[in-house]
Scaffold this active site. Structure first.
Site, PDB file in Angstrom:
ATOM      1  N   ASP A   8      13.522 -27.248  21.339  1.00 52.39           N
ATOM      2  CA  ASP A   8      14.867 -27.694  21.753  1.00 52.39           C
ATOM      3  C   ASP A   8      15.354 -26.857  22.932  1.00 52.39           C
ATOM      4  O   ASP A   8      16.296 -26.100  22.815  1.00 52.39           O
ATOM      5  CB  ASP A   8      15.856 -27.607  20.570  1.00 52.39           C
ATOM      6  CG  ASP A   8      16.001 -26.198  19.995  1.00 52.39           C
ATOM      7  OD1 ASP A   8      15.069 -25.367  20.173  1.00 52.39           O
ATOM      8  OD2 ASP A   8      17.049 -25.900  19.387  1.00 52.39           O
ATOM      9  N   HIS A  45      12.999 -14.924  20.307  1.00 49.20           N
ATOM     10  CA  HIS A  45      12.707 -15.610  19.035  1.00 49.20           C
ATOM     11  C   HIS A  45      11.486 -16.530  19.114  1.00 49.20           C
ATOM     12  O   HIS A  45      10.529 -16.384  18.356  1.00 49.20           O
ATOM     13  CB  HIS A  45      13.898 -16.484  18.624  1.00 49.20           C
ATOM     14  CG  HIS A  45      15.163 -15.769  18.341  1.00 49.20           C
ATOM     15  ND1 HIS A  45      15.341 -14.981  17.228  1.00 49.20           N
ATOM     16  CD2 HIS A  45      16.342 -15.734  19.011  1.00 49.20           C
ATOM     17  CE1 HIS A  45      16.567 -14.502  17.214  1.00 49.20           C
ATOM     18  NE2 HIS A  45      17.203 -14.939  18.289  1.00 49.20           N
TER      19      HIS A  45
HETATM   20 CA    CA Z   1      14.359 -23.088  19.929  1.00 52.06          CA
END
Ligand code: CA
Length: 316
Positions: A9, A242
């Site tokens: 995303d 992340h």
């Molecule tokens: Ca992501």
């Protein structure tokens, strides 16, 4: 070679992870599937096409849907303070990317077809909501046995979440999908906040990559600057990488310490989206964790080595 589908995303840390997958010599990026999360599905898909074009990425982009796996679930608000209104740090970019074709299939169908075309070989790296993966296995459960592994960035097991005290954003945004993915009988490795939050690329490192890496890295640094400003409230002048952590796991699993056990996701209530593992050595009276496959949760990481590998891959 690792044959990877990247479900994403974009998203600033997603952008770095995408460039890592594109540039790592042992990774063959088969496709990019988009999901809503850091922004709407229209925006994250436009961003994926933009990055594909700017970075000359061959892998096709297939667009996900714009509702959660459980269509009754309301959408969480977009995290504009983290990723900007446009999902990529509010850099100047076109409204639409008309010169890069989108794969005609919906993301879940692209996943099904690609797994079936490469039985036993595909590794899905999922760094957004689990919506596309849950839809893929709901439409074609046979692919569960045909995927090599699923590596997820999401969840939090011994720390707080990041959107509520209980829940991490990727899981909180579609908990029913995550529960379906974690309880399916395939190998899932979950790289959550327990380890990602320790894994920081400093602003100095990022600017050094931009100085040595030409326009592609200059673009990444430009996208990342506001994200570093955001994370600098929590960590020393740098960005938490992340999504790259999950990508690094594919090629360097020895940098992670894993704990086996079945994983469930709380769906509803004040702990909506919380991830809870039943460590396989521990015994409890009968519970909803029973008879679910053991998955692997990353409990430790070597953050300096992970960031070094990311940096060396982005600019050899
Ligand atoms: Ca992501």
């Amino acid at each position: 070679m690792h044959k990877v589908i990247f479900d994403t995303d974009p998203g600033i840390d997603d952008a770095m992870a995408l460039l890592f997958l594109e540039r790592h010599p042992e990774i063959d990026l088969l496709g990019i599937t988009t999901v809503f999360g850091n922004a709407s599905i229209e925006t994250t898909t436009r961003n994926a096409l933009f990055l594909k074009r700017e970075w000359n990425i061959k892998a096709p982009v297939a667009k996900g849907g714009d509702v959660t796996y459980d269509a009754a679930r309301p959408m969480a608000p977009w995290p504009v303070v983290v990723h900007g209104v446009n999902g990529l740090g509010d850099i100047d970019m076109p409204e639409t990317i008309d010169d890069v074709p989108l794969d005609p299939r919906p993301a879940f169908q692209f996943i099904i077809d690609t797994v079936r075309a490469n039985p036993g070989e595909v590794e899905i790296v999922a760094v957004g909501r689990m919506t596309n993966l849950a839809l893929a296995i709901a439409h074609d459960p046979e692919i569960i046995g045909m995927v090599k592994q699923v590596v997820v960035m999401g969840g939090s097991f011994e720390k707080n979440g990041n959107v509520t005290p209980a829940a991490e954003a990727n899981i909180h945004g579609d908990p029913e999908a995550a529960d379906a993915v974690f309880t399916a009988p395939w190998k899932v490795v979950i790289v959550g906040l327990d380890v990602t939050i320790q894994t920081v690329m400093t602003r100095t490192q990022m600017h050094d990559l931009a100085a040595r890496g030409g326009p592609h890295l200059e673009l990444l640094a430009k996208i990342s600057d506001p994200y570093i400003d955001f994370y600098s409230q929590q960590v020393e002048d740098g960005m938490v990488v992340h999504d790259s952590c999950a990508c690094v796991y594919v090629v360097a699993p020895e940098l992670f310490g894993l704990r086996p056990g079945s994983v469930r996701v709380v769906c509803g209530g004040i702990a909506d989206g919380q991830t809870i593992q039943k460590p396989s050595q521990q015994f409890f009276p009968p519970s909803p964790w029973d008879d679910k496959p053991d998955q692997q949760v990353a409990m430790t990481i070597e953050p300096v080595k992970v960031v070094d590998l990311v940096a060396k891959t982005l600019v050899p």
